[in-house]
Design a protein around this motif. Structure first.
Motif, PDB file in Angstrom:
ATOM      1  N   ILE A   1     -12.640  10.909  -1.229  1.00 44.21           N
ATOM      2  CA  ILE A   1     -11.744  10.388  -2.285  1.00 44.21           C
ATOM      3  C   ILE A   1     -10.542  11.313  -2.478  1.00 44.21           C
ATOM      4  O   ILE A   1      -9.392  10.870  -2.610  1.00 44.21           O
ATOM      5  CB  ILE A   1     -12.539  10.223  -3.602  1.00 44.21           C
ATOM      6  CG1 ILE A   1     -13.591   9.112  -3.446  1.00 44.21           C
ATOM      7  CG2 ILE A   1     -11.595   9.910  -4.768  1.00 44.21           C
ATOM      8  CD1 ILE A   1     -14.545   9.017  -4.627  1.00 44.21           C
ATOM      9  N   ALA A   2     -10.786  12.635  -2.476  1.00 46.09           N
ATOM     10  CA  ALA A   2      -9.684  13.589  -2.650  1.00 46.09           C
ATOM     11  C   ALA A   2      -8.703  13.505  -1.483  1.00 46.09           C
ATOM     12  O   ALA A   2      -7.472  13.521  -1.655  1.00 46.09           O
ATOM     13  CB  ALA A   2     -10.245  15.005  -2.786  1.00 46.09           C
TER      14      ALA A   2
ATOM     15  N   GLY B   1      -8.192  10.887   0.518  1.00 42.91           N
ATOM     16  CA  GLY B   1      -7.447   9.616   0.419  1.00 42.91           C
ATOM     17  C   GLY B   1      -6.353   9.663  -0.640  1.00 42.91           C
ATOM     18  O   GLY B   1      -5.228   9.162  -0.428  1.00 42.91           O
ATOM     19  N   GLY B   2      -6.670  10.269  -1.785  1.00 45.16           N
ATOM     20  CA  GLY B   2      -5.647  10.369  -2.826  1.00 45.16           C
ATOM     21  C   GLY B   2      -4.457  11.211  -2.394  1.00 45.16           C
ATOM     22  O   GLY B   2      -3.292  10.864  -2.644  1.00 45.16           O
TER      23      GLY B   2
ATOM     24  N   LEU C   1      -2.372   9.176   0.064  1.00 47.84           N
ATOM     25  CA  LEU C   1      -1.558   8.173  -0.640  1.00 47.84           C
ATOM     26  C   LEU C   1      -0.366   8.822  -1.348  1.00 47.84           C
ATOM     27  O   LEU C   1       0.751   8.278  -1.358  1.00 47.84           O
ATOM     28  CB  LEU C   1      -2.415   7.408  -1.645  1.00 47.84           C
ATOM     29  CG  LEU C   1      -3.451   6.434  -1.056  1.00 47.84           C
ATOM     30  CD1 LEU C   1      -4.296   5.830  -2.159  1.00 47.84           C
ATOM     31  CD2 LEU C   1      -2.742   5.326  -0.275  1.00 47.84           C
ATOM     32  N   LEU C   2      -0.595   9.995  -1.959  1.00 47.64           N
ATOM     33  CA  LEU C   2       0.503  10.673  -2.651  1.00 47.64           C
ATOM     34  C   LEU C   2       1.604  11.080  -1.678  1.00 47.64           C
ATOM     35  O   LEU C   2       2.807  10.889  -1.941  1.00 47.64           O
ATOM     36  CB  LEU C   2      -0.041  11.899  -3.384  1.00 47.64           C
ATOM     37  CG  LEU C   2       1.006  12.731  -4.166  1.00 47.64           C
ATOM     38  CD1 LEU C   2       1.652  11.883  -5.240  1.00 47.64           C
ATOM     39  CD2 LEU C   2       0.346  13.971  -4.765  1.00 47.64           C
TER      40      LEU C   2
END
Length: 442
Positions: A42-43, A45-46, A49-50
Motif C-alpha cells: 500500500i505504501a 502504491g501510494g 501514485l503521488l
C-alpha cells in the motif's frame, strides 16, 4: 479462516516485500513496528501514485505555459501584420487618390483641347461652306460671262462682217480679255482657299482621333485604379464589419454614433463633382464617391474599434481559470453566477485598459477589492477587480493599452488573478465575446 487464495497471495507478497521490523529503542525499553507485506504494498502504491500525479501536473503546467506564450507571440505577430497591412493600404489609397486626381486633371485638359478643336473645326466647316457657296457663285458668274463672251464674239464677227473698223467693236474686243483674266484669277484663289480649308479640317479630324484614343486609354487606367481601390476597401472593411457583428454590436448605429461624435474634426469626405453645369453624375463620379464613403466608413470603424473593449486586459503569460456563467463558488462551494472572466498570473502583472474611456471608479469595493471602472463609448463599461495597486484616478482619460493597475488578490479572492467584466447599458455580458471577435483582426 484464511482461504487458499489468500495464503497464495500472502506468499507471493512475502517474496516481493518480505516482512520488515522497525525497532524503536529507549533508555528503559526496546519496541518494534512490524511492516507486513500488505502494508509495504500500500505504501509503495501510494508513493507511485503521488510521483505519477506530480509528473502529470508538472507536464500540464509546462504545456499551459508554453501554449500561453505561443498564443501571445502569435497575437503580437498578427497585430503587427494587420497594422502593417493597414498602413500599406493607406499608402496605396493615397497613391491611388493622387493618381485619380492627376488622371482627372489630364482628362479635363483633354476635354478642353477637344472643345477647342471642335470649335476650330466648326469654324473651318463654316468657312468651307461659305467658300463653296462663293465658288458656286463665281462659277455661275463665270459661266454667264463665258456665255456673254461667246455672244460678244458672235456679235464681234457679225460686226466685222458688217462694219470693218468700227470703234464699238474695238471697245468690246478690248474689254472681254480683261474680264476673263479677272475671273480666272478669282477662281484660282478660291480653289487654293478651299484646298487649305480641307487640309485644316483633315488635321483637326486626325487630332480629334488621337485625343479620343488618349481618352480611352485614360478611362481604362482610371477603371484599373478604381478596381484596385475597391478591392482594397473590401479587404479592409470585411474583417472590421465581421468583428463588430460577432460582438453583437449593430454597425449602423455604431458608425452613426462615431460620425456624430467626430463631426467637429472633419466628418465624412466631400464627394467628388467633375461637372459644373448641373449635369447628372457620371459612372466615374459615382464610383469615386462610393470609394470616398468606404474610406470614411473604414476610418469610422477604426475609431470605433479603439472605443470598444476588443483588446485583452493582460498581455503577459496568464492562465484562464474561470469564464462567464454559472459556476461552483470557490468560497462557499455553492452554485452562483460569475459575471466576468478570471485570468491568473504572477503578483504585480500589468493590467491594461481594453479600450479608450474615462475612469469612473478607482478604489476599494466590497467583494471586488481594489477595483477600477472605465466608461467607454456605446454604453459600455469595463471592470478590473482584485488589483494589488491602482495606477489611475477617477476622471482620468485612458487609451487602449494604457497600464492602469497591477494584478493582485484583494477582496473576495482565493489567489492572485484579474477578474474582468464588461457591462453594456448596465448589464454584464461575456467579455470573451469581444476578445474572440478581434482575434483575427488585431
Amino acid at each position: 479462516m484464511r482461504t487458499r487464495l489468500a495464503i497464495k497471495i500472502h506468499s507471493f507478497l512475502e517474496k516481493r516485500f518480505p516482512e520488515r521490523r522497525v525497532f524503536l529503542k529507549s533508555d528503559t525499553d526496546t519496541r518494534f513496528i512490524r511492516l507486513r507485506p500488505e502494508t509495504q504494498l500500500i505504501a509503495f502504491g501510494g508513493a507511485t501514485l503521488l510521483v505519477a500525479w506530480t509528473i502529470v501536473a508538472t507536464a500540464i503546467l509546462l504545456m499551459d505555459s508554453i501554449g500561453a506564450g505561443n498564443f501571445r507571440e502569435q497575437a503580437k505577430r498578427d497585430q503587427a501584420t494587420y497594422q502593417e497591412r493597414l498602413n500599406e493600404l493607406s499608402r496605396e489609397r493615397d497613391a491611388r487618390a493622387e493618381e485619380a486626381v492627376a488622371a482627372q486633371q489630364r482628362f479635363n485638359a483633354a476635354l478642353t483641347q477637344i472643345s477647342a478643336m471642335q470649335t476650330e473645326l466648326l469654324a473651318s466647316e463654316n468657312r468651307r461652306r461659305e467658300l463653296e457657296t462663293g465658288v458656286e457663285v463665281i462659277q455661275t458668274t463665270l459661266r454667264s460671262t463665258m456665255k456673254q463672251r461667246e455672244v460678244a464674239r458672235a456679235e464681234l464677227k457679225r460686226l466685222h462682217a458688217n462694219t470693218e473698223g468700227s470703234a464699238a467693236v474695238q471697245q468690246v474686243a478690248a474689254e472681254v480679255p480683261a474680264q476673263m483674266d479677272f475671273m480666272a484669277a478669282a477662281l484660282e484663289r478660291t480653289a487654293e482657299e478651299r484646298d487649305r480649308i480641307r487640309a485644316d479640317a483633315q488635321s483637326a479630324l486626325d487630332a480629334r482621333a488621337e485625343l479620343e484614343l488618349e481618352i480611352k486609354l485614360m478611362e481604362e487606367r482610371n477603371d484599373q485604379i478604381f478596381r484596385q481601390l475597391e478591392e482594397a476597401m473590401t479587404i479592409s472593411l470585411e474583417p472590421l464589419d465581421k468583428m463588430f457583428r460577432s460582438a453583437g454590436m449593430p454597425t449602423d448605429r455604431i458608425i452613426e454614433e462615431v460620425r456624430r461624435g467626430y463631426s467637429g474634426q472633419g466628418g465624412p469626405l466631400t464627394p467628388l463633382s467633375f461637372s459644373t453645369r448641373g449635369e447628372e453624375p457620371s459612372a466615374d463620379e459615382l464610383r469615386a464617391n462610393e470609394l470616398l464613403q468606404q474610406m470614411d466608413q473604414l476610418n469610422l470603424y477604426r475609431i470605433a474599434a479603439e472605443q470598444a473593449p476588443f483588446a485583452s486586459p493582460v498581455r503577459a503569460a496568464v492562465r484562464f481559470t474561470s469564464g462567464y456563467g454559472y459556476r461552483r463558488d470557490p468560497k462557499t462551494g455553492g452554485k452562483r453566477m460569475h459575471n466576468g472572466s478570471d485570468f491568473a498570473g504572477k503578483h504585480g502583472t500589468d493590467i491594461h485598459a481594453t479600450a479608450d474611456g474615462v475612469v469612473t471608479h478607482a478604489g476599494w469595493q466590497s467583494g471586488f477589492g481594489k477595483l477600477i471602472k472605465i466608461r467607454h463609448a456605446f454604453g459600455i463599461e469595463t471592470y478590473y477587480a482584485h488589483n494589488s495597486q491602482l495606477r489611475v484616478k477617477v476622471g482620468q482619460r485612458v487609451s487602449r493599452g494604457d497600464h492602469i493597475a497591477d494584478m493582485g488578490s484583494t477582496g473576495r479572492s482565493t489567489g492572485t488573478h484579474l477578474h474582468y467584466e464588461v457591462h453594456v447599458n448596465g448589464r454584464p455580458v461575456n467579455p470573451m465575446t469581444y476578445i474572440k471577435a478581434s482575434r483575427n483582426v488585431f
